[in-house]
Design an enzyme around this catalytic site. Structure first.
Site, PDB file in Angstrom:
ATOM      1  N   LYS A   4      12.063 -32.220  59.345  1.00 14.70           N
ATOM      2  CA  LYS A   4      11.168 -32.322  59.842  1.00 14.70           C
ATOM      3  C   LYS A   4      11.117 -30.594  60.745  1.00 14.70           C
ATOM      4  O   LYS A   4      10.079 -30.006  60.523  1.00 14.70           O
ATOM      5  CB  LYS A   4      11.321 -33.097  61.142  1.00 14.70           C
ATOM      6  CG  LYS A   4      10.488 -34.517  60.976  1.00 14.70           C
ATOM      7  CD  LYS A   4       9.148 -34.481  60.179  1.00 14.70           C
ATOM      8  CE  LYS A   4       8.444 -34.512  61.547  1.00 14.70           C
ATOM      9  NZ  LYS A   4       6.891 -34.134  60.906  1.00 14.70           N
ATOM     10  N   TYR A  47      17.062 -36.059  58.916  1.00 10.89           N
ATOM     11  CA  TYR A  47      15.910 -36.476  59.899  1.00 10.89           C
ATOM     12  C   TYR A  47      15.048 -35.206  60.298  1.00 10.89           C
ATOM     13  O   TYR A  47      14.063 -34.575  60.351  1.00 10.89           O
ATOM     14  CB  TYR A  47      15.467 -37.454  60.924  1.00 10.89           C
ATOM     15  CG  TYR A  47      14.171 -37.655  60.998  1.00 10.89           C
ATOM     16  CD1 TYR A  47      12.514 -37.256  61.100  1.00 10.89           C
ATOM     17  CD2 TYR A  47      13.717 -37.568  62.817  1.00 10.89           C
ATOM     18  CE1 TYR A  47      12.220 -37.303  61.351  1.00 10.89           C
ATOM     19  CE2 TYR A  47      12.883 -37.504  63.359  1.00 10.89           C
ATOM     20  CZ  TYR A  47      11.563 -37.594  62.699  1.00 10.89           C
ATOM     21  OH  TYR A  47      10.539 -37.567  63.321  1.00 10.89           O
ATOM     22  N   THR A  53       8.104 -33.467  66.443  1.00 12.52           N
ATOM     23  CA  THR A  53       8.949 -34.039  66.778  1.00 12.52           C
ATOM     24  C   THR A  53       9.416 -32.810  67.532  1.00 12.52           C
ATOM     25  O   THR A  53       9.753 -31.766  67.407  1.00 12.52           O
ATOM     26  CB  THR A  53      10.175 -35.157  66.428  1.00 12.52           C
ATOM     27  OG1 THR A  53      10.997 -35.903  66.594  1.00 12.52           O
ATOM     28  CG2 THR A  53      10.939 -34.370  64.884  1.00 12.52           C
ATOM     29  N   ASP A  54      10.165 -33.489  68.725  1.00 10.45           N
ATOM     30  CA  ASP A  54      10.604 -32.685  69.547  1.00 10.45           C
ATOM     31  C   ASP A  54      12.349 -32.173  69.051  1.00 10.45           C
ATOM     32  O   ASP A  54      12.465 -32.117  69.866  1.00 10.45           O
ATOM     33  CB  ASP A  54      10.867 -33.378  71.131  1.00 10.45           C
ATOM     34  CG  ASP A  54      10.998 -34.866  71.133  1.00 10.45           C
ATOM     35  OD1 ASP A  54      11.581 -35.450  70.449  1.00 10.45           O
ATOM     36  OD2 ASP A  54      11.299 -35.212  72.484  1.00 10.45           O
ATOM     37  N   GLU A  55      12.842 -33.631  68.907  1.00  9.50           N
ATOM     38  CA  GLU A  55      13.985 -33.258  67.807  1.00  9.50           C
ATOM     39  C   GLU A  55      14.803 -31.970  66.647  1.00  9.50           C
ATOM     40  O   GLU A  55      15.276 -32.627  66.484  1.00  9.50           O
ATOM     41  CB  GLU A  55      14.951 -34.902  66.403  1.00  9.50           C
ATOM     42  CG  GLU A  55      13.753 -36.506  67.322  1.00  9.50           C
ATOM     43  CD  GLU A  55      14.607 -37.308  66.818  1.00  9.50           C
ATOM     44  OE1 GLU A  55      15.607 -37.353  66.377  1.00  9.50           O
ATOM     45  OE2 GLU A  55      13.876 -38.595  66.767  1.00  9.50           O
TER      46      GLU A  55
END
Length: 356
Positions: free
Chosen positions: A163, A159, A134-136
């Protein structure tokens, strides 16, 4: 690619990928390993469950003996790793499961691939392990700038931290063991089969039923929206042509404020199904609620690398994609009714009921 293991294939993005891969790769066999937690729904793949090239296995990516059995039985040469706990709010209220699934699970899967492909027989030629992230992991942007593949990691939630950890494990297995890996970091997905805890399906469901539309903070948090089928096409492209050990950012080139998304959904539903019973537009249902802790302000992806190296760019505009999405939900009311059970209602009340 002959025998593909997809983890989390009954989830939102995973099920869309399974469907696309069975169509696009007619010579391949596909094994779907999913634990069927709350967001994993076998009905997402009811239309392909009888395909002789498809096998579903209910199981946990943390179960090393099961993974070893699947790799051996199916002669797995390709892994597409979707399985993850992915909702930021849930990670704030219960981070332990995110650590277990996203970190320990990814480690267990990587090690199963290492033992199967590098365990003395050196079978790794032609194998590939694609890790979907994810870009998060990059943190939060200001009003300008974009995430690139070299942006330093700066995760802000349990989260995104989990990741980020899994991304580093994937990279370590490439550099230490030579495992043939590639990582993709995507922006926010939307489309069919999306569990209604995420913004777009939540707003669609509530707006259809005349319920309040909870919007965090001032509603001006920005995300780059990517139609899920575009994302799945990008993953196939990376599987076919991506360079081992590399990361590819996948974005939709569609930056939108959350409140813009909510208003767009409201206006489209008003046009498609009519106004609320009292004659009010659905925008009247919007309710701003207390913001999420550590809420990242803006995400935006620079997807130049995958475009320039591999020739992929998104094909679906946001205007076309959101209409496709709405039409799918309107045509499949039984799907959303089936997934919104008592546990979802309890979760919804916990997340939004006390934020007014």
């Amino acid at each position: 690619m002959k025998n593909i293991l997809v983890t989390g294939g009954c989830g939102f993005i995973g099920s869309n990928f399974v469907r696309l891969a069975l169509f696009a790769l007619p010579e391949c066999r596909l094994v779907n390993l999913d634990l069927l937690t709350y967001a994993g729904n076998p009905k997402n793949l009811s239309d392909v469950e009888n395909d002789p090239r498809y096998r579903f296995v209910k199981g946990d990516i943390c179960d090393a003996p099961l993974l070893a059995q699947i790799f051996a039985e199916e002669d797995i040469d390709t892994v597409v790793h979707f399985a993850a706990e992915s909702h930021v709010d849930r990670s704030i209220s219960g981070p332990a499961e995110f650590i277990r699934t996203n970190i320990t699970g990814t480690f267990t899967l990587l090690d199963a691939a290492r033992q199967a492909w590098l365990g003395g027989a050196e079978k790794s030629a032609g194998c590939r392990f694609l890790h979907v992230s994810t870009d998060e992991v990059y943190g939060s942007l200001g009003e300008t700038g974009y995430f690139t593949e070299t942006t330093p990691y700066d995760p802000r939630s349990p989260y995104s931290a989990s990741k980020a950890s899994s991304d580093h494990l994937v990279s370590a297995y490439f550099h230490t063991y030579g495992l043939p890996v590639v990582t993709t970091n995507c922006s926010n997905n939307y489309g069919p089969y999306h569990f209604p805890e995420k913004l777009i399906p939540l707003i669609i469901n509530n707006a259809l039923n005349g319920k309040e539309l909870p919007v965090y903070g001032d509603g001006k948090n920005v995300r780059d929206w990517l139609y899920v089928v575009d994302h799945c096409e990008a993953i196939l492209t990376v599987l076919r042509k991506g360079r081992l050990g590399q990361t590819y950012n996948i974005g939709g080139n569609n930056e939108k404020q959350n409140i813009e998304i909510v208003h767009t959904v409201c206006d489209l539903l008003d046009a498609k199904v009519g106004l609320l019973p009292g004659g009010e537009p659905r925008r009247s249902l919007v309710r701003f609620v207390k913001d999420r802790p550590g809420h990242d302000r803006r995400y935006a992806i620079d997807a130049a690398k995958i475009r320039d190296e591999l020739g992929w760019s998104p094909a679906v505009t946001f205007e076309a994609g959101i209409e496709k999405t709405l039409d799918w939900y309107l045509a499949n009311p039984e799907w959303i009714s089936a997934v919104i059970d008592g546990s979802y209602q309890a979760y919804y009340e916990k997340m939004y009921g006390e934020r007014g």
